[in-house]
Design a protein around this motif. Structure first.
Motif, PDB file in Angstrom:
ATOM      1  N   GLY A  64       0.784  -1.224   0.000  1.00 25.41           N
ATOM      2  CA  GLY A  64       0.000   0.000   0.000  1.00 25.41           C
ATOM      3  C   GLY A  64       0.818   1.277   0.000  1.00 25.41           C
ATOM      4  O   GLY A  64       0.263   2.367   0.112  1.00 25.41           O
ATOM      5  N   SER A  92       2.693   0.344  -7.045  1.00 27.54           N
ATOM      6  CA  SER A  92       1.929   0.074  -8.282  1.00 27.54           C
ATOM      7  C   SER A  92       1.324   1.356  -8.832  1.00 27.54           C
ATOM      8  O   SER A  92       1.281   1.558 -10.057  1.00 27.54           O
ATOM      9  CB  SER A  92       0.813  -0.937  -8.027  1.00 27.54           C
ATOM     10  OG  SER A  92       1.344  -2.145  -7.561  1.00 27.54           O
ATOM     11  N   SER A  93       0.854   2.221  -7.933  1.00 28.29           N
ATOM     12  CA  SER A  93       0.275   3.483  -8.389  1.00 28.29           C
ATOM     13  C   SER A  93       1.307   4.302  -9.151  1.00 28.29           C
ATOM     14  O   SER A  93       0.977   4.945 -10.160  1.00 28.29           O
ATOM     15  CB  SER A  93      -0.262   4.285  -7.204  1.00 28.29           C
ATOM     16  OG  SER A  93      -1.278   3.561  -6.547  1.00 28.29           O
TER      17      SER A  93
HETATM   18  P1  ATP Z   1       1.255  -3.572  -2.837  1.00 28.08           P
HETATM   19  O1  ATP Z   1       2.667  -3.896  -2.594  1.00 28.08           O
HETATM   20  O2  ATP Z   1       0.354  -4.098  -1.759  1.00 28.08           O
HETATM   21  O3  ATP Z   1       0.777  -3.869  -4.216  1.00 28.08           O
HETATM   22  P2  ATP Z   1       1.658  -0.767  -3.530  1.00 28.08           P
HETATM   23  O4  ATP Z   1       2.837  -0.155  -2.870  1.00 28.08           O
HETATM   24  O5  ATP Z   1       1.792  -1.172  -4.932  1.00 28.08           O
HETATM   25  O6  ATP Z   1       1.122  -1.962  -2.638  1.00 28.08           O
HETATM   26  P3  ATP Z   1      -0.608   0.759  -4.398  1.00 28.08           P
HETATM   27  O7  ATP Z   1      -1.278  -0.417  -4.994  1.00 28.08           O
HETATM   28  O8  ATP Z   1      -0.004   1.747  -5.289  1.00 28.08           O
HETATM   29  O9  ATP Z   1       0.485   0.280  -3.339  1.00 28.08           O
HETATM   30  O10 ATP Z   1      -1.650   1.477  -3.440  1.00 28.08           O
HETATM   31  C1  ATP Z   1      -1.419   2.743  -2.831  1.00 28.08           C
HETATM   32  C2  ATP Z   1      -2.640   3.156  -2.046  1.00 28.08           C
HETATM   33  O11 ATP Z   1      -3.733   3.419  -2.917  1.00 28.08           O
HETATM   34  C3  ATP Z   1      -3.154   2.107  -1.073  1.00 28.08           C
HETATM   35  O12 ATP Z   1      -3.612   2.762   0.079  1.00 28.08           O
HETATM   36  C4  ATP Z   1      -4.300   1.455  -1.818  1.00 28.08           C
HETATM   37  O13 ATP Z   1      -5.263   0.946  -0.923  1.00 28.08           O
HETATM   38  C5  ATP Z   1      -4.838   2.590  -2.624  1.00 28.08           C
HETATM   39  N1  ATP Z   1      -5.445   2.124  -3.888  1.00 28.08           N
HETATM   40  C6  ATP Z   1      -4.804   1.484  -4.890  1.00 28.08           C
HETATM   41  N2  ATP Z   1      -5.638   1.224  -5.921  1.00 28.08           N
HETATM   42  C7  ATP Z   1      -6.841   1.713  -5.551  1.00 28.08           C
HETATM   43  C8  ATP Z   1      -8.118   1.775  -6.186  1.00 28.08           C
HETATM   44  N3  ATP Z   1      -8.329   1.271  -7.406  1.00 28.08           N
HETATM   45  N4  ATP Z   1      -9.126   2.345  -5.484  1.00 28.08           N
HETATM   46  C9  ATP Z   1      -8.934   2.870  -4.267  1.00 28.08           C
HETATM   47  N5  ATP Z   1      -7.753   2.857  -3.621  1.00 28.08           N
HETATM   48  C10 ATP Z   1      -6.713   2.295  -4.257  1.00 28.08           C
END
Ligand code: ATP
Length: 240
Positions: free
Chosen positions: A42, A46-47
Motif C-alpha cells: 500500500g 503500483s500506483s
Molecule cells: P502492494 O505492494 O500491496 O501492491 P503498492 O505499494 O503497490 O502496494 P498501491 O497499490 O499503489 O500500493 O496502493 C497505494 C494506495 O492506494 C493504497 O492505500 C491502496 O489501498 C490505494 N489504492 C490502490 N488502488 C486503488 C483503487 N483502485 N481504489 C482505491 N484505492 C486504491
C-alpha cells in the motif's frame, strides 16, 4: 544528452477518490540502469507505475521519457515509444496459446521478420515457453505465466521495462530464474529497468540505485550498497 535520465518522474501526486495514493513522488532512471522502487504494502509502488504508464491520471506532476513529456499521452503511445510495464498478477490471456500471447505483445508493430526474430530471443531467454508454445496460457504454472508476461513485454521492443513484483508467489528457484533473466536483459541487451519489489534484499542486490516509498512519498533514496548498510533500512526492511 547522455547525463539526462531516460525516465524521470517529477513531483507526481495521484489519488483514488478521497484516498491520496501518491504525494510529490520524484525519481529518475538513467539509461542502462536497474533502479528499484521499494516499500511495504500500500505504499504506492503500483500506483507510481500506473501513473508512468498513464493507466491512471496524476493530479500533479510530470513524467518524462527520452526527453519528452509523456503524462498526457495515451498508454498505447507510451508503449510505442518504448516504455512498457509487466503488471503485478501477470494478466496473460488464459484462453490463448503461449505463442498468441507473445504475438499480441508486438501488436503495435508491423515488421513480421523482426517479430519472428524477437520471438526467437524470448524463446532463448525462456526455453520453457518454447516447449509450451502451442499450449493454452491457462495451463502454465505461476512462474511460467510470469515468464510469458515478461516475454510479451519484450515483444514490443522496449527501451525500458517496469516490473511490478516479479517475485510474487514464486518458489525460490523460480525467483532466481526470473531475476537471472532480468539481469541478462539489462547486461546483454542494454535494457533499462525499473523494478518494483517487496523483497528488499533481492532488489538491492540487482539494482544500482533504489527509492523507498512510504505512504505515497519517497522517504529515502540512494545507491543500493549505501541503503543495504543504512540502519533504518536494515531495521525496517531487512529484518536485522
Ligand atoms: P502492494 O505492494 O500491496 O501492491 P503498492 O505499494 O503497490 O502496494 P498501491 O497499490 O499503489 O500500493 O496502493 C497505494 C494506495 O492506494 C493504497 O492505500 C491502496 O489501498 C490505494 N489504492 C490502490 N488502488 C486503488 C483503487 N483502485 N481504489 C482505491 N484505492 C486504491
Amino acid at each position: 544528452q547522455s547525463t539526462k535520465p531516460l525516465l524521470e518522474v517529477r513531483g507526481v501526486s495521484a489519488s483514488y477518490g478521497a484516498i491520496q495514493a501518491l504525494s510529490g513522488v520524484s525519481l529518475a532512471v538513467p539509461e542502462g540502469a536497474i533502479v528499484a522502487l521499494l516499500g511495504s504494502n500500500g505504499a504506492g509502488k503500483s500506483s507510481t507505475l500506473n501513473v508512468i504508464s498513464h493507466l491512471i491520471n496524476p493530479t500533479a506532476g510530470e513524467v518524462h521519457f527520452a526527453g519528452e513529456a509523456i503524462h498526457r499521452l495515451p498508454s498505447d503511445e507510451i508503449v510505442r515509444r518504448g516504455l512498457v510495464q509487466v503488471p503485478e498478477g501477470r494478466e496473460v490471456f488464459k484462453d490463448m496459446s503461449v505463442r498468441e500471447n507473445l504475438e499480441l505483445g508486438a501488436f503495435l508493430r508491423r515488421d513480421r521478420a523482426a517479430m519472428a526474430d524477437d520471438l526467437d530471443k524470448v524463446f532463448t531467454l525462456f526455453p520453457r515457453l518454447k516447449e509450451r508454445a502451442e499450449q493454452r496460457a491457462a495451463t502454465l504454472s505461476g512462474g511460467e505465466q510470469q515468464m510469458l508476461a515478461i516475454g510479451r513485454a519484450l515483444m514490443s521492443r522496449p527501451r525500458l521495462i517496469m516490473f511490478d513484483e516479479p517475485s510474487m508467489g514464486l518458489s525460490p528457484l523460480l525467483v532466481e530464474q526470473i531475476f537471472e533473466a532480468i539481469q541478462r536483459l539489462n547486461r546483454e541487451q542494454g535494457l533499462t529497468i525499473l523494478l518494483v519489489e517487496q523483497d528488499v534484499r533481492l532488489a538491492l542486490t540487482v539494482a544500482s540505485h533504489a527509492y523507498i516509498l512510504e505512504n505515497g512519498e519517497i522517504s529515502l533514496q540512494g545507491a543500493s550498497a549505501q541503503l543495504m548498510n543504512d540502519p533504518a533500512v536494515r531495521r525496517a526492511y531487512l529484518g536485522v
